[in-house]
Design an enzyme around this catalytic site. Structure first.
Site, PDB file in Angstrom:
ATOM      1  N   GLY A   1      62.786 -34.258 -20.136  1.00 24.85           N
ATOM      2  CA  GLY A   1      63.707 -33.207 -19.394  1.00 24.85           C
ATOM      3  C   GLY A   1      64.740 -32.973 -21.058  1.00 24.85           C
TER       4      GLY A   1
ATOM      5  CD  GLU B   1      60.075 -30.896 -19.691  1.00 23.65           C
ATOM      6  OE1 GLU B   1      59.082 -30.343 -18.821  1.00 23.65           O
ATOM      7  OE2 GLU B   1      60.933 -31.368 -18.520  1.00 23.65           O
TER       8      GLU B   1
HETATM    9  N1  T1G Z   1      67.565 -41.261 -16.136  1.00 26.54           N
HETATM   10  C1  T1G Z   1      68.652 -42.578 -15.010  1.00 26.54           C
HETATM   11  N2  T1G Z   1      68.542 -43.973 -16.329  1.00 26.54           N
HETATM   12  C2  T1G Z   1      67.658 -44.106 -17.095  1.00 26.54           C
HETATM   13  C3  T1G Z   1      67.312 -43.036 -17.524  1.00 26.54           C
HETATM   14  C4  T1G Z   1      66.323 -41.790 -16.639  1.00 26.54           C
HETATM   15  N3  T1G Z   1      65.843 -40.640 -18.284  1.00 26.54           N
HETATM   16  N4  T1G Z   1      67.051 -43.563 -18.727  1.00 26.54           N
HETATM   17  C5  T1G Z   1      67.825 -44.642 -18.458  1.00 26.54           C
HETATM   18  N5  T1G Z   1      68.702 -44.700 -18.065  1.00 26.54           N
HETATM   19  C6  T1G Z   1      69.341 -45.816 -17.707  1.00 26.54           C
HETATM   20  C7  T1G Z   1      68.671 -46.845 -17.461  1.00 26.54           C
HETATM   21  O1  T1G Z   1      67.810 -46.889 -16.486  1.00 26.54           O
HETATM   22  C8  T1G Z   1      69.507 -48.161 -18.102  1.00 26.54           C
HETATM   23  O2  T1G Z   1      70.492 -48.334 -17.158  1.00 26.54           O
HETATM   24  C9  T1G Z   1      70.552 -47.429 -19.095  1.00 26.54           C
HETATM   25  O3  T1G Z   1      70.565 -45.396 -18.808  1.00 26.54           O
HETATM   26  C10 T1G Z   1      70.511 -47.508 -20.273  1.00 26.54           C
HETATM   27  O4  T1G Z   1      68.655 -47.387 -20.446  1.00 26.54           O
HETATM   28  C11 T1G Z   1      62.012 -32.810 -15.569  1.00 26.54           C
HETATM   29  C12 T1G Z   1      60.773 -35.324 -14.737  1.00 26.54           C
HETATM   30  C13 T1G Z   1      66.487 -43.810 -23.460  1.00 26.54           C
HETATM   31  C14 T1G Z   1      65.141 -44.622 -24.864  1.00 26.54           C
HETATM   32  O5  T1G Z   1      61.586 -41.537 -18.986  1.00 26.54           O
HETATM   33  O6  T1G Z   1      62.777 -44.910 -21.999  1.00 26.54           O
HETATM   34  O7  T1G Z   1      62.864 -36.295 -17.461  1.00 26.54           O
HETATM   35  O8  T1G Z   1      70.524 -50.730 -16.618  1.00 26.54           O
HETATM   36  O9  T1G Z   1      68.355 -49.955 -20.887  1.00 26.54           O
HETATM   37  O10 T1G Z   1      66.862 -49.498 -24.039  1.00 26.54           O
HETATM   38  O11 T1G Z   1      60.321 -32.657 -16.932  1.00 26.54           O
HETATM   39  O12 T1G Z   1      66.153 -46.273 -21.258  1.00 26.54           O
HETATM   40  O13 T1G Z   1      71.647 -50.339 -18.037  1.00 26.54           O
HETATM   41  O14 T1G Z   1      71.891 -49.715 -14.963  1.00 26.54           O
HETATM   42  O15 T1G Z   1      66.358 -48.143 -20.712  1.00 26.54           O
HETATM   43  O16 T1G Z   1      68.111 -47.995 -25.029  1.00 26.54           O
HETATM   44  C15 T1G Z   1      62.068 -39.149 -18.626  1.00 26.54           C
HETATM   45  C16 T1G Z   1      63.647 -43.195 -20.259  1.00 26.54           C
HETATM   46  C17 T1G Z   1      62.358 -38.865 -17.804  1.00 26.54           C
HETATM   47  C18 T1G Z   1      63.140 -42.251 -20.343  1.00 26.54           C
HETATM   48  C19 T1G Z   1      66.873 -46.114 -23.814  1.00 26.54           C
HETATM   49  N6  T1G Z   1      63.180 -39.792 -19.575  1.00 26.54           N
HETATM   50  N7  T1G Z   1      64.418 -44.177 -20.574  1.00 26.54           N
HETATM   51  O17 T1G Z   1      66.391 -47.596 -24.042  1.00 26.54           O
HETATM   52  O18 T1G Z   1      68.509 -48.830 -22.483  1.00 26.54           O
HETATM   53  S1  T1G Z   1      61.173 -37.459 -16.608  1.00 26.54           S
HETATM   54  C20 T1G Z   1      62.019 -41.178 -19.823  1.00 26.54           C
HETATM   55  C21 T1G Z   1      63.736 -44.669 -21.963  1.00 26.54           C
HETATM   56  C22 T1G Z   1      61.450 -36.162 -16.606  1.00 26.54           C
HETATM   57  C23 T1G Z   1      61.282 -33.653 -17.058  1.00 26.54           C
HETATM   58  C24 T1G Z   1      61.180 -34.731 -15.952  1.00 26.54           C
HETATM   59  C25 T1G Z   1      65.248 -45.353 -22.070  1.00 26.54           C
HETATM   60  C26 T1G Z   1      65.595 -45.236 -23.544  1.00 26.54           C
HETATM   61  P1  T1G Z   1      71.806 -49.813 -16.590  1.00 26.54           P
HETATM   62  P2  T1G Z   1      67.539 -49.158 -21.766  1.00 26.54           P
HETATM   63  P3  T1G Z   1      67.114 -48.787 -23.947  1.00 26.54           P
END
Ligand code: T1G
Length: 699
Positions: free
Chosen positions: A102, A105
């Site tokens: 997002g 996007e």
């Molecule tokens: N939502 C909620 N929490 C999130 C999050 C997210 N998108 N991304 C990370 N966290 C939390 C994670 O659980 C952790 O929490 C903390 O942040 C640090 O993350 C409409 C539907 C960005 C590369 O798939 O790939 O958008 O354990 O340990 O290694 O089209 O996090 O500390 O409590 O992973 O430095 C699409 C997901 C969503 C990216 C950072 N986005 N995130 O990595 O830290 S769907 C993703 C990552 C979407 C739209 C659709 C990685 C990171 P805690 P981390 P990191």
């Protein structure tokens, strides 16, 4: 500054919208509301151009995944996106860190995009069993064309800012500190009086090759069997070529909601949080002081030792390889050079990076040379006496406070620690082969292992690119112990009438990366043979290993000898069913008087997967693993369990623990095998009406 996650400030005629929602600026409900509020302010103030950016370590890394299981709250992300793209004043955005999902996007709905050079941009939703649900499948192809768009959305791997610039996804690379560079850039846009520039009004250029889309559809159907999202993505990007933005967005929404409701996405979202939870140890405070690890040593330059050394070198930690002879050492170092060279050839790493990593590796035959290292990992032959001798030497040579780790894959770490005078510094570090590739690391806590050693190793694992799972001491720890139950069922099914091809095909159709017999052939049947002999099991004395023992004694060791459960084509290495093995199977079954019968694929899947579940439950009950999701992470990252099924314990919950208990009892009736007695933990949860999820501590 209020604790609202979105701030708006007017700087002369530049309106600045700053999102500040740590840790990754996820687009939670308050953030979405905040952006619309800022746009409302800017609609009527003196701003002539808006600049959107984020505070903290990264631009928006996506929608807030924690909101997915909850009722949706307005405004939705598509509402915010439409408001941005349709805004009457030009909107510019500055990207840093990881602009994902997002977040990208949002950026594509802005009219002008800039990024710091080390920023990465991607749509990784497919890794969550989803697809971009806020316009990504319609706007990305308009900006970069259908080929790169399909590659980025289907694969989910982010691209670097440089490539994004070349592809037209961003217009400018920023230099220096984010905010000041972004404001400078925005002022140049203001000075140029740039117009609004809605991405949605662009056309998608046709693919260079006429058959590109058809080929992509075929490859996707083959590669992502069992996963709906990639198929929808192909359909939606193709639709973007012909449909209006409005129609494309409407169809995208339908597909997104279908994916969001799918069991595959529920499983992959579980895996996302489970991978991040493994490091949270219930009984060790997160702020436990860590021991410094600025240098390491690895004892043994064989396949595992070499791979482990590469993990440290590639993470910038100098590592010394210790061997018993110059030949062994030279061979080990040469193997490392070759492995790195192959990765450069495949474009995985640059030659410069590899040269630096090779500088981090040195070799020695002298334990004296590792007296000052902070950490040692022993990776010698899997034999207790040999390992205890090595730990005796380490105890004599290594400085106080040095962490002493063993890479044993099943031996008693307490007994190994007992060979030193400092058992508190001893820990198990079970890497998986190839160690420089496989992400899983079982961190084995022995009885006397100190908390700071455990916490240090859990953190260090992330530094060297691994997913650590803390486990207790038992034979085979979590992964191999469960594998024994899984492998036993495969052997019994063969003797009861199934063929290697039937067993493996049933498991691969179900989603396993590779069936159990083919895995046995890949790893080498002699490994299991030696392990059984080490455990004092006489050859061919146990029903479930009689066939494997016979194959090894016939020099059928698997792929490495050209034949095992299968015969392997010398050129293509393709596996072929071997009538000789099926004949041997029938003879072995006759010797052991095992009645033959037709076996359905469903029974094969049930027996192999529920063997994992039942053993996994016993492991949890004994406290060898901290939570069911840890067991899931072990199987997904170490044993080719399909992530879109969430892991054995999540899968059990998807069936329902009571249904699992019922099926286990049916299998006990069917086979008369006591191994199917449901684990007490499963019986307890079924009686309480709870799932394994309730033990994940995240309820
Ligand atoms: N939502 C909620 N929490 C999130 C999050 C997210 N998108 N991304 C990370 N966290 C939390 C994670 O659980 C952790 O929490 C903390 O942040 C640090 O993350 C409409 C539907 C960005 C590369 O798939 O790939 O958008 O354990 O340990 O290694 O089209 O996090 O500390 O409590 O992973 O430095 C699409 C997901 C969503 C990216 C950072 N986005 N995130 O990595 O830290 S769907 C993703 C990552 C979407 C739209 C659709 C990685 C990171 P805690 P981390 P990191």
């Amino acid at each position: 500054m209020s604790n609202k996650p979105v701030h708006y400030a007017l700087d002369d005629t530049l309106g600045i919208i700053r999102i500040d929602n740590p840790p990754v600026n996820a687009l939670s409900h308050p953030v979405r509301e905040g952006i619309l509020r800022a746009l409302e302010q800017a609609r009527t103030d003196n701003s002539e151009l808006l600049l959107l950016l984020c505070a903290g370590r990264t631009f928006v890394a996506g929608a807030d995944i924690t909101e997915f299981g909850k009722p949706p709250l307005a405004p939705s992300l598509p509402d915010v996106i439409a408001a941005l793209e349709g805004f009457a004043k030009p909107v510019a955005v500055a990207l840093h860190g990881t602009a994902l999902g997002g977040g990208l996007e949002l950026a594509m709905a802005c009219h002008y995009r800039a990024a710091l050079p080390d920023a990465r941009l991607g749509l990784p939703e497919v890794k969550l069993g989803l697809l971009p649900g806020a316009g990504g499948t319609q706007r990305l192809p308009r900006l970069v064309g259908p080929e790169l768009a399909l590659e980025m959305i289907t694969g989910g791997t982010p691209i670097r800012a440089q490539q994004a610039l070349a592809a037209g996804l961003v217009d400018h690379l920023l230099e220096g500190e984010l905010e000041s560079a972004a404001v400078r850039w925005a002022r140049t846009l203001l000075a140029q009086a740039v117009p609004v520039r809605p991405t949605g009004e662009r056309r998608v250029p046709p693919p260079a090759a006429a058959d590109f889309l058809a080929r992509h559809r075929q490859q996707t159907a083959r590669k992502y069997r069992g996963q709906p999202a990639p198929g929808y993505i192909a359909e939606l990007v193709e639709l973007a070529l012909s449909a209006s933005l409005e129609d494309g967005l409407a169809r995208e929404r339908e597909c997104f909601l279908a994916c969001k409701a799918s069991p595959q996405s529920a499983a992959l979202r579980h895996v996302f949080f489970a991978e991040r939870a493994t490091g949270k140890l219930p009984d060790i405070p997160a702020d436990t002081p860590l021991r410094p690890v600025r240098s390491a040593a690895v004892i043994g330059a064989g396949t595992m030792g070499g791979g482990i050394a590469m993990c440290f070198a590639s993470a910038g930690i100098p590592v010394t390889l210790v061997e018993t002879s110059q030949d062994y050492l030279d061979n080990g170092l040469e193997k490392i050079r070759q492995n790195y060279a192959n990765s450069v050839k495949r474009g995985r790493f640059t030659a410069e990076a590899v040269a630096g990593w090779l500088d981090n590796i040195r070799g020695t035959l002298d334990y004296g040379d590792i007296a000052d290292v902070d950490l040692v990992i022993e990776a010698v032959f899997e034999n207790m006496a040999v390992k205890q001798e090595v730990f005796g030497k380490l105890d004599a040579h290594c400085k106080p406070g040095c962490i002493l780790a063993t890479n044993t894959s099943y031996l008693d770490v307490n007994a190994i620690a007992g060979a030193t005078g400092r058992p508190a510094d001893v820990i198990g570090a079970h890497f998986f082969s190839p160690a420089n590739v496989m992400k899983l690391l079982e961190v084995v806590r022995a009885e006397k292992t100190a908390d700071d050693v455990v916490q240090t190793f859990m953190k260090l694992a992330r530094t060297i690119g691994k997913i650590p799972v803390a486990v207790g001491v038992c034979h085979g720890f979590v992964g191999n112990r469960m594998l024994q139950a899984y492998g036993r069922q495969a052997q019994l099914l063969l003797l009861e009438g199934a063929t290697p091809t039937q067993v493996d095909q049933a498991m691969e159709n179900w989603g396993m990366a590779m069936g159990p017999l083919a895995v046995g052939d890949l790893a080498g049947l002699d490994i299991g043979y030696r392990s059984r002999r080490d455990q004092g099991i006489e050859s061919r004395s146990v029903l479930e290993s009689a066939l494997a023992d016979t194959l090894v004694e016939m020099e059928r060791l698997g792929q490495k000898s050209g034949a095992g459960y299968y015969r392997y084509d010398p050129t293509t290495r393709a596996r072929q069913a071997d009538p000789e093995v099926e004949q041997l199977l029938r003879e072995t079954a006759a010797q052991w008087q095992v009645p033959q019968r037709e076996i359905e694929d469903d029974e094969i899947v049930d027996r192999l997967i529920l063997a994992l579940v039942n053993e996994g439950a016993a492991i949890l009950q004994e406290g060898i693993a901290a939570r069911p999701s840890d067991v899931d992470i072990v199987y997904i990252n170490g044993y080719g369990f399909p992530s879109w099924r969430g892991g054995p314990m999540f899968y059990a919950d998807s069936l329902g623990v009571d249904a699992v208990v019922t099926r286990l009892r049916e299998l006990r009736e069917l086979t008369g095998d006591e191994c199917w007695e449901p684990a007490p933990l499963l019986r307890k949860l079924a009686a309480e009406g709870n799932g394994l999820e309730s033990l994940n501590g995240r309820g």
